[in-house]
Design an enzyme around this catalytic site. Sequence first.
Site, mmCIF file in Angstrom:
data_model
loop_
_atom_site.group_PDB
_atom_site.id
_atom_site.type_symbol
_atom_site.label_atom_id
_atom_site.label_comp_id
_atom_site.label_asym_id
_atom_site.label_seq_id
_atom_site.Cartn_x
_atom_site.Cartn_y
_atom_site.Cartn_z
ATOM 1 N N ALA A 1 49.106 5.441 30.053
ATOM 2 C CA ALA A 1 47.782 6.019 29.891
ATOM 3 C C ALA A 1 47.801 6.922 28.664
ATOM 4 C CB ALA A 1 47.410 6.812 31.135
ATOM 5 N N GLU B 1 56.434 9.198 33.856
ATOM 6 C CA GLU B 1 55.455 10.263 34.104
ATOM 7 C C GLU B 1 56.116 11.592 34.429
ATOM 8 O OE1 GLU B 1 55.222 7.182 35.271
ATOM 9 O OE2 GLU B 1 53.146 6.463 35.239
ATOM 10 N N GLY C 1 51.381 3.796 33.000
ATOM 11 C CA GLY C 1 50.254 2.932 33.337
ATOM 12 C C GLY C 1 50.430 1.521 32.786
ATOM 13 N N GLU D 1 52.490 -0.200 35.306
ATOM 14 C CA GLU D 1 51.638 -0.392 36.492
ATOM 15 C C GLU D 1 50.634 -1.528 36.271
ATOM 16 O OE1 GLU D 1 50.608 3.785 36.435
ATOM 17 O OE2 GLU D 1 51.469 4.047 38.430
HETATM 18 N N1 CO8 Z 1 49.440 8.063 24.900
HETATM 19 C C1 CO8 Z 1 48.963 8.402 23.694
HETATM 20 N N2 CO8 Z 1 49.608 8.130 22.543
HETATM 21 C C2 CO8 Z 1 50.776 7.469 22.629
HETATM 22 C C3 CO8 Z 1 51.320 7.082 23.854
HETATM 23 C C4 CO8 Z 1 50.600 7.387 25.035
HETATM 24 N N3 CO8 Z 1 51.016 7.024 26.260
HETATM 25 N N4 CO8 Z 1 52.507 6.454 23.607
HETATM 26 C C5 CO8 Z 1 52.662 6.442 22.288
HETATM 27 N N5 CO8 Z 1 51.630 7.053 21.672
HETATM 28 C C6 CO8 Z 1 51.435 7.266 20.236
HETATM 29 C C7 CO8 Z 1 52.347 8.322 19.678
HETATM 30 O O1 CO8 Z 1 51.831 9.611 19.904
HETATM 31 C C8 CO8 Z 1 52.380 7.933 18.215
HETATM 32 O O2 CO8 Z 1 51.208 8.398 17.588
HETATM 33 P P1 CO8 Z 1 51.299 9.089 16.123
HETATM 34 O O3 CO8 Z 1 51.824 7.995 15.221
HETATM 35 O O4 CO8 Z 1 49.899 9.508 15.831
HETATM 36 O O5 CO8 Z 1 52.282 10.214 16.262
HETATM 37 C C9 CO8 Z 1 52.304 6.414 18.256
HETATM 38 O O6 CO8 Z 1 51.794 6.079 19.538
HETATM 39 C C10 CO8 Z 1 53.670 5.768 18.097
HETATM 40 O O7 CO8 Z 1 54.521 6.327 19.080
HETATM 41 P P2 CO8 Z 1 55.944 6.971 18.729
HETATM 42 O O8 CO8 Z 1 55.968 7.506 17.327
HETATM 43 O O9 CO8 Z 1 56.301 7.912 19.819
HETATM 44 O O10 CO8 Z 1 56.863 5.656 18.770
HETATM 45 P P3 CO8 Z 1 58.424 5.583 19.125
HETATM 46 O O11 CO8 Z 1 58.814 4.182 18.807
HETATM 47 O O12 CO8 Z 1 59.155 6.677 18.504
HETATM 48 O O13 CO8 Z 1 58.472 5.811 20.716
HETATM 49 C C11 CO8 Z 1 57.779 5.480 23.009
HETATM 50 C C12 CO8 Z 1 57.889 4.882 21.592
HETATM 51 C C13 CO8 Z 1 59.174 5.670 23.594
HETATM 52 C C14 CO8 Z 1 57.002 4.478 23.851
HETATM 53 C C15 CO8 Z 1 57.037 6.847 22.946
HETATM 54 O O14 CO8 Z 1 55.845 6.671 22.195
HETATM 55 C C16 CO8 Z 1 56.680 7.408 24.289
HETATM 56 O O15 CO8 Z 1 57.526 7.940 24.969
HETATM 57 N N6 CO8 Z 1 55.386 7.301 24.668
HETATM 58 C C17 CO8 Z 1 54.883 7.877 25.897
HETATM 59 C C18 CO8 Z 1 55.308 7.068 27.098
HETATM 60 C C19 CO8 Z 1 54.811 7.700 28.370
HETATM 61 O O16 CO8 Z 1 55.152 8.823 28.695
HETATM 62 N N7 CO8 Z 1 53.994 6.951 29.114
HETATM 63 C C20 CO8 Z 1 53.445 7.420 30.381
HETATM 64 C C21 CO8 Z 1 52.132 8.061 30.132
HETATM 65 S S1 CO8 Z 1 51.471 8.806 31.610
HETATM 66 C C22 CO8 Z 1 50.801 7.494 32.458
HETATM 67 O O17 CO8 Z 1 50.810 6.371 32.033
HETATM 68 C C23 CO8 Z 1 50.183 7.839 33.771
HETATM 69 C C24 CO8 Z 1 49.451 6.653 34.328
HETATM 70 C C25 CO8 Z 1 48.547 7.133 35.410
HETATM 71 C C26 CO8 Z 1 47.581 6.062 35.842
HETATM 72 C C27 CO8 Z 1 46.688 5.610 34.765
HETATM 73 C C28 CO8 Z 1 45.697 6.630 34.375
HETATM 74 C C29 CO8 Z 1 44.696 6.135 33.324
#
Ligand code: CO8
Length: 258
Positions: free
Chosen positions: A65, A132, A109, A112
């Site tokens: 998400a 999460e 998400g 999921e």
């Molecule tokens: N949300 C928003 N932006 C994101 C997300 C995300 N989940 N994941 C990545 N991005 C963005 C980054 O901020 C980045 O943006 P920018 O270039 O502007 O800085 C861009 O995508 C590229 O990401 P990274 O530079 O971080 O890329 P890496 O290759 O270094 O890392 C990862 C990739 C490991 C996937 C890393 O981006 C990461 O850890 N992302 C977050 C993963 C995460 O925590 N997901 C869980 C989110 S919470 C959730 O899903 C709850 C669900 C609940 C039910 C659904 C509700 C709607």
Amino acid sequence: MEYENILVEQRGKVVIVTLHRPAVLNALNDQLMDELGHALLKFDTDEGVSCIMLTGSEKAFAAGADIGVMAGYSYMDVYKSDFITRNWEHIRNVRKPVIAAVAGYALGGGCELAMMCDFIIAAETAKFGQPEIKLGIIPGAGGTQRLPRAISKAKAMDMCLTARMMDAQEAERAGLVSRVVPAEKLMEEAMAAADSIAAMSLPAVLMAKEAVNRAYETTLSEGLLFERRLFHGTFATEDQKEGMQAFLEKRPSVFKNR
Ligand code: CO8
């Protein structure tokens, strides 16, 4: 509805829906989920479509998400709007098969969403996780419920509590994905699976999906009875006659209801 966050392409009787927010690794926001729900429900009732494939990019199916959006939410925001059920539940109502073709990250998400599909075909590059806990929250779209059913309590706990990612090989061993394929073959293999489903009798496909899903909702005795009644129902279809006659005549079946 105009789609800005998903791409849609029809190939024969198969529709490919591609999550498309490349700048944020397909992070799932309300707009994307509204568009996805709209597309899924539209294709579910489209007689020209027999199977739906859901995919992302080479780097990410979906990284979860949208954290940028969620960061500002208060308890009242999420409680009053019943955050996520509004537009995340559509996929559960789709009667036609939905295959997830996953490459790269399927996190939070994203994992999921993949699990809400009927089965997952993974590229060797796929990584699944419920991270999460690192954000101070827990999974909210079925991670704590579907993961234990798919891969056992031990592995589900491990993933939800430590946030570690599971690679494609481990995901296949654990039963989260149905098959792992080379990354460059993902779409070809997923299309082949979708095409083979689209060539079957659609009523039989719908009944098989409904019966397998019932296994998660009911007792064995009720599930077996449900299956038997649907099985009996298949004998009322022209496709049962065609399928069995084709076998006896040693020729491929040509089902009318596809
Ligand atoms: N949300 C928003 N932006 C994101 C997300 C995300 N989940 N994941 C990545 N991005 C963005 C980054 O901020 C980045 O943006 P920018 O270039 O502007 O800085 C861009 O995508 C590229 O990401 P990274 O530079 O971080 O890329 P890496 O290759 O270094 O890392 C990862 C990739 C490991 C996937 C890393 O981006 C990461 O850890 N992302 C977050 C993963 C995460 O925590 N997901 C869980 C989110 S919470 C959730 O899903 C709850 C669900 C609940 C039910 C659904 C509700 C709607």
